[in-house]
Design a protein around this motif. Sequence first.
Motif, PDB file in Angstrom:
ATOM      1  N   ILE A  86       0.832  -1.209   0.000  1.00  0.00           N
ATOM      2  CA  ILE A  86       0.000   0.000   0.000  1.00  0.00           C
ATOM      3  C   ILE A  86       0.864   1.256   0.000  1.00  0.00           C
ATOM      4  CG2 ILE A  86      -0.281   0.023   2.505  1.00  0.00           C
ATOM      5  CD1 ILE A  86      -2.976   1.054  -0.017  1.00  0.00           C
ATOM      6  N   ASP A  87       1.998   1.231   0.689  1.00  0.00           N
ATOM      7  CA  ASP A  87       2.879   2.404   0.708  1.00  0.00           C
ATOM      8  C   ASP A  87       3.400   2.712  -0.689  1.00  0.00           C
ATOM      9  OD1 ASP A  87       2.648   2.881   3.444  1.00  0.00           O
ATOM     10  OD2 ASP A  87       4.295   1.511   3.924  1.00  0.00           O
ATOM     11  N   GLU A  88       3.828   1.692  -1.396  1.00  0.00           N
ATOM     12  CA  GLU A  88       4.321   1.903  -2.757  1.00  0.00           C
ATOM     13  C   GLU A  88       3.198   2.408  -3.667  1.00  0.00           C
ATOM     14  OE1 GLU A  88       6.769  -0.288  -6.330  1.00  0.00           O
ATOM     15  OE2 GLU A  88       6.517  -1.332  -4.431  1.00  0.00           O
ATOM     16  N   PHE A  89       2.016   1.823  -3.517  1.00  0.00           N
ATOM     17  CA  PHE A  89       0.884   2.258  -4.336  1.00  0.00           C
ATOM     18  C   PHE A  89       0.554   3.726  -4.086  1.00  0.00           C
ATOM     19  CE2 PHE A  89      -3.732   2.979  -4.649  1.00  0.00           C
ATOM     20  CZ  PHE A  89      -3.861   2.865  -6.025  1.00  0.00           C
ATOM     21  N   LEU A  90       0.464   4.120  -2.838  1.00  0.00           N
ATOM     22  CA  LEU A  90       0.115   5.508  -2.519  1.00  0.00           C
ATOM     23  C   LEU A  90       1.205   6.478  -2.980  1.00  0.00           C
ATOM     24  CD1 LEU A  90      -1.437   5.025   1.025  1.00  0.00           C
ATOM     25  CD2 LEU A  90      -2.647   5.490  -1.125  1.00  0.00           C
ATOM     26  N   ALA A  91       2.456   6.089  -2.866  1.00  0.00           N
ATOM     27  CA  ALA A  91       3.551   6.958  -3.277  1.00  0.00           C
ATOM     28  C   ALA A  91       3.611   7.127  -4.790  1.00  0.00           C
ATOM     29  CB  ALA A  91       4.877   6.402  -2.766  1.00  0.00           C
ATOM     30  N   LYS A  92       3.379   6.049  -5.528  1.00  0.00           N
ATOM     31  CA  LYS A  92       3.556   6.114  -6.976  1.00  0.00           C
ATOM     32  C   LYS A  92       2.298   6.459  -7.749  1.00  0.00           C
ATOM     33  CE  LYS A  92       7.661   3.467  -6.997  1.00  0.00           C
ATOM     34  NZ  LYS A  92       8.526   2.551  -7.582  1.00  0.00           N
ATOM     35  N   SER A  93       1.138   6.197  -7.181  1.00  0.00           N
ATOM     36  CA  SER A  93      -0.094   6.447  -7.928  1.00  0.00           C
ATOM     37  C   SER A  93      -0.565   7.886  -7.784  1.00  0.00           C
ATOM     38  CB  SER A  93      -1.211   5.512  -7.465  1.00  0.00           C
ATOM     39  OG  SER A  93      -1.646   5.856  -6.162  1.00  0.00           O
ATOM     40  N   LYS A  94      -0.154   8.529  -6.714  1.00  0.00           N
ATOM     41  CA  LYS A  94      -0.601   9.896  -6.430  1.00  0.00           C
ATOM     42  C   LYS A  94      -2.129   9.984  -6.411  1.00  0.00           C
ATOM     43  CE  LYS A  94       3.614  12.067  -7.408  1.00  0.00           C
ATOM     44  NZ  LYS A  94       4.469  11.027  -7.028  1.00  0.00           N
ATOM     45  N   VAL A  95      -2.759   8.909  -5.969  1.00  0.00           N
ATOM     46  CA  VAL A  95      -4.212   8.850  -5.895  1.00  0.00           C
ATOM     47  C   VAL A  95      -4.705   9.797  -4.807  1.00  0.00           C
ATOM     48  CG1 VAL A  95      -4.294   6.909  -4.272  1.00  0.00           C
ATOM     49  CG2 VAL A  95      -6.170   7.247  -5.835  1.00  0.00           C
ATOM     50  N   ALA A  96      -5.841  10.414  -5.060  1.00  0.00           N
ATOM     51  CA  ALA A  96      -6.436  11.303  -4.059  1.00  0.00           C
ATOM     52  C   ALA A  96      -6.889  10.460  -2.872  1.00  0.00           C
ATOM     53  CB  ALA A  96      -7.627  12.038  -4.657  1.00  0.00           C
ATOM     54  N   ARG A  97      -6.982  11.075  -1.749  1.00  0.00           N
ATOM     55  CA  ARG A  97      -7.391  10.371  -0.530  1.00  0.00           C
ATOM     56  C   ARG A  97      -8.767   9.720  -0.732  1.00  0.00           C
ATOM     57  NH1 ARG A  97      -6.366  11.505   5.208  1.00  0.00           N
ATOM     58  NH2 ARG A  97      -8.075  10.576   6.352  1.00  0.00           N
ATOM     59  N   CYS A  98      -8.854   8.459  -0.416  1.00  0.00           N
ATOM     60  CA  CYS A  98     -10.128   7.745  -0.516  1.00  0.00           C
ATOM     61  C   CYS A  98     -11.008   8.162   0.660  1.00  0.00           C
ATOM     62  CB  CYS A  98      -9.915   6.236  -0.477  1.00  0.00           C
ATOM     63  SG  CYS A  98      -9.057   5.590  -1.903  1.00  0.00           S
ATOM     64  N   THR A  99     -12.168   8.667   0.343  1.00  0.00           N
ATOM     65  CA  THR A  99     -13.061   9.113   1.409  1.00  0.00           C
ATOM     66  C   THR A  99     -14.118   8.068   1.743  1.00  0.00           C
ATOM     67  OG1 THR A  99     -14.451  10.206  -0.232  1.00  0.00           O
ATOM     68  CG2 THR A  99     -12.755  11.549   0.862  1.00  0.00           C
ATOM     69  N   SER A 100     -14.219   7.031   0.928  1.00  0.00           N
ATOM     70  CA  SER A 100     -15.218   6.005   1.179  1.00  0.00           C
ATOM     71  C   SER A 100     -14.703   4.652   0.707  1.00  0.00           C
ATOM     72  CB  SER A 100     -16.519   6.345   0.443  1.00  0.00           C
ATOM     73  OG  SER A 100     -16.327   6.215  -0.955  1.00  0.00           O
TER      74      SER A 100
END
Length: 193
Positions: free
Chosen positions: A69-83
């Motif tokens: 998950i850390d690699e995914f969040l760092a590389k995808s630059k996805v917006a914060r999931c609110t739901s």
Amino acid sequence: MDPGRPGPRLIINPGQAPRAPPALEQINAEIFTLTYGSIVRQLITDYEDMEEVNKQLDQMGYNIGVRLIDEFLAKSKVARCTSFRDCVDSLAKQAFPMFLSMQANITNWSPDFRECSLVFTDNPITEFVEVPEEYRDLRYCNMLCGVIRGALEQISMDVEVRVLGDMLKGDETHELRIKLREHRDERFPYRDE
């Protein structure tokens, strides 16, 4: 798979804007598939009981998901999931293509949007695989369940993930059912005073 043909490609559903996943260092799909198969085979040899093998695959996946998950969040630059719905959407449209070069479709939402299915027909870990009848209780893709569970737990979502459909057992698609048990508030171990 033809050695001259590149590995699995991202499948984009009609009507969706193409969004290429971030470039990651890739390994050959066949090597990945064979390595996973070797792990499953060794677990079968070590434990002999298919239920224990399924538990081990889930636990291994969980440990991978906690770190992935850390690699995914760092590389995808996805917006914060609110739901939960946003998280599953990111999982299907970004994480699966990024790490497995495959697209998953989200289907069968429950009325309260706390449960859904990820459905896919392209699964690189099942290429070249046949499951003998004596291993009919083996959930070959159970590691994916653990990966999803571990990753979502790190972003405060307690989920249950199980295999509902398995093309290795004659189903038309692979289907993972994800159920949100609890969405916890983020808590920080310190106070900013």
